[in-house]
Design a protein around this motif. Structure first.
Motif, PDB file in Angstrom:
ATOM      1  N   VAL A  85       0.819  -1.220   0.000  1.00  0.00           N
ATOM      2  CA  VAL A  85       0.000   0.000   0.000  1.00  0.00           C
ATOM      3  C   VAL A  85       0.851   1.268   0.000  1.00  0.00           C
ATOM      4  CG1 VAL A  85      -2.009  -1.113   1.038  1.00  0.00           C
ATOM      5  CG2 VAL A  85      -0.324   0.003   2.511  1.00  0.00           C
ATOM      6  N   LEU A  86       2.159   1.090  -0.140  1.00  0.00           N
ATOM      7  CA  LEU A  86       3.095   2.206  -0.276  1.00  0.00           C
ATOM      8  C   LEU A  86       3.049   3.152   0.917  1.00  0.00           C
ATOM      9  CD1 LEU A  86       2.503   2.966  -4.065  1.00  0.00           C
ATOM     10  CD2 LEU A  86       4.227   1.453  -3.037  1.00  0.00           C
ATOM     11  N   LEU A  87       3.051   2.582   2.109  1.00  0.00           N
ATOM     12  CA  LEU A  87       3.119   3.359   3.339  1.00  0.00           C
ATOM     13  C   LEU A  87       4.369   2.952   4.114  1.00  0.00           C
ATOM     14  CD1 LEU A  87      -0.555   3.173   4.685  1.00  0.00           C
ATOM     15  CD2 LEU A  87       0.611   5.193   3.778  1.00  0.00           C
ATOM     16  N   SER A  88       4.869   3.867   4.922  1.00  0.00           N
ATOM     17  CA  SER A  88       5.954   3.512   5.833  1.00  0.00           C
ATOM     18  C   SER A  88       5.391   2.550   6.883  1.00  0.00           C
ATOM     19  CB  SER A  88       6.506   4.761   6.522  1.00  0.00           C
ATOM     20  OG  SER A  88       5.521   5.310   7.384  1.00  0.00           O
ATOM     21  N   ARG A  89       6.253   1.852   7.557  1.00  0.00           N
ATOM     22  CA  ARG A  89       5.771   0.936   8.591  1.00  0.00           C
ATOM     23  C   ARG A  89       5.046   1.694   9.696  1.00  0.00           C
ATOM     24  NH1 ARG A  89      10.644  -3.482   9.074  1.00  0.00           N
ATOM     25  NH2 ARG A  89      10.428  -4.229   6.941  1.00  0.00           N
ATOM     26  N   SER A  90       5.589   2.839  10.084  1.00  0.00           N
ATOM     27  CA  SER A  90       4.924   3.608  11.140  1.00  0.00           C
ATOM     28  C   SER A  90       3.591   4.171  10.657  1.00  0.00           C
ATOM     29  CB  SER A  90       5.834   4.728  11.654  1.00  0.00           C
ATOM     30  OG  SER A  90       6.133   5.637  10.614  1.00  0.00           O
ATOM     31  N   GLY A  91       3.534   4.602   9.401  1.00  0.00           N
ATOM     32  CA  GLY A  91       2.272   5.095   8.846  1.00  0.00           C
ATOM     33  C   GLY A  91       1.227   3.995   8.784  1.00  0.00           C
ATOM     34  N   LEU A  92       1.653   2.797   8.392  1.00  0.00           N
ATOM     35  CA  LEU A  92       0.723   1.669   8.342  1.00  0.00           C
ATOM     36  C   LEU A  92       0.264   1.299   9.750  1.00  0.00           C
ATOM     37  CD1 LEU A  92      -0.790  -0.531   6.779  1.00  0.00           C
ATOM     38  CD2 LEU A  92       1.205  -1.999   7.172  1.00  0.00           C
ATOM     39  N   THR A  93       1.171   1.319  10.705  1.00  0.00           N
ATOM     40  CA  THR A  93       0.802   0.991  12.084  1.00  0.00           C
ATOM     41  C   THR A  93      -0.288   1.922  12.585  1.00  0.00           C
ATOM     42  OG1 THR A  93       2.974   0.053  12.585  1.00  0.00           O
ATOM     43  CG2 THR A  93       1.661   0.817  14.462  1.00  0.00           C
ATOM     44  N   ARG A  94      -0.150   3.220  12.327  1.00  0.00           N
ATOM     45  CA  ARG A  94      -1.180   4.177  12.750  1.00  0.00           C
ATOM     46  C   ARG A  94      -2.506   3.912  12.032  1.00  0.00           C
ATOM     47  NH1 ARG A  94       3.366   7.457  12.444  1.00  0.00           N
ATOM     48  NH2 ARG A  94       2.761   8.258  10.392  1.00  0.00           N
TER      49      ARG A  94
END
Length: 153
Positions: A69-78
């Motif tokens: 989904v082209l998100l950073s790991r931290s962005g996906l976690t949120r």
């Protein structure tokens, strides 16, 4: 226009690059608006739910999902935190990796995805596919493959 020459780009090359960027942002914004208005579902949330629905067992490791989904790991976690609060996804530990986590699509998440998918598909069709000619789809696919952007789809 010294900048263009100094960096080895022509005005046309830069225009193509900027047009590609604008097209992607324009289409994504319109899809986002349509999903929010009709389903109170941001585009990034829709993409997460869709990728999970497509995965075996409706689950993906968090790092694999972030790549898709082209998100950073931290962005996906949120984002997963928000989706989990709404009951649309869950988290499960990986049996073979104590530190790893799976994101898992819940039944309410699958239902929400099913409700939003017609809106999403209509948007993709009207904002992108309908603007291409009959032979353009194969051509666009080939161009994108050369850019190596289709490998995580």
């Amino acid at each position: 226009m010294t900048l263009l020459r100094d960096e080895g780009l022509t005005a046309e090359e830069l225009a193509v690059w900027r047009t590609l960027q604008r097209a992607q942002v324009r289409i994504a914004r319109r899809l986002e608006t349509e999903l929010l208005v009709a389903h109170d579902l941001p585009l990034a949330s829709y993409e997460v739910l869709a990728r999970l629905a497509e995965a075996p067992g409706r689950r993906l490791r968090m790092n694999d999902l972030a790549d898709r989904v082209l998100l950073s790991r931290s962005g996906l976690t949120r984002l997963i935190d928000r989706l989990q609060r709404h009951g649309l996804v869950g988290r499960e530990a990986c049996s073979d990796d104590a530190r790893g986590l799976f994101a898992v699509l819940t039944e309410p998440g699958a239902e929400r995805l099913a409700e939003a998918t017609p809106t999403y598909l209509r948007g993709v069709k009207s904002q992108f596919l309908d603007l291409l000619g009959a032979g353009d789809i194969g051509e666009v696919r080939a161009l994108l493959a050369r850019l190596d952007v289709t490998d995580v789809c």
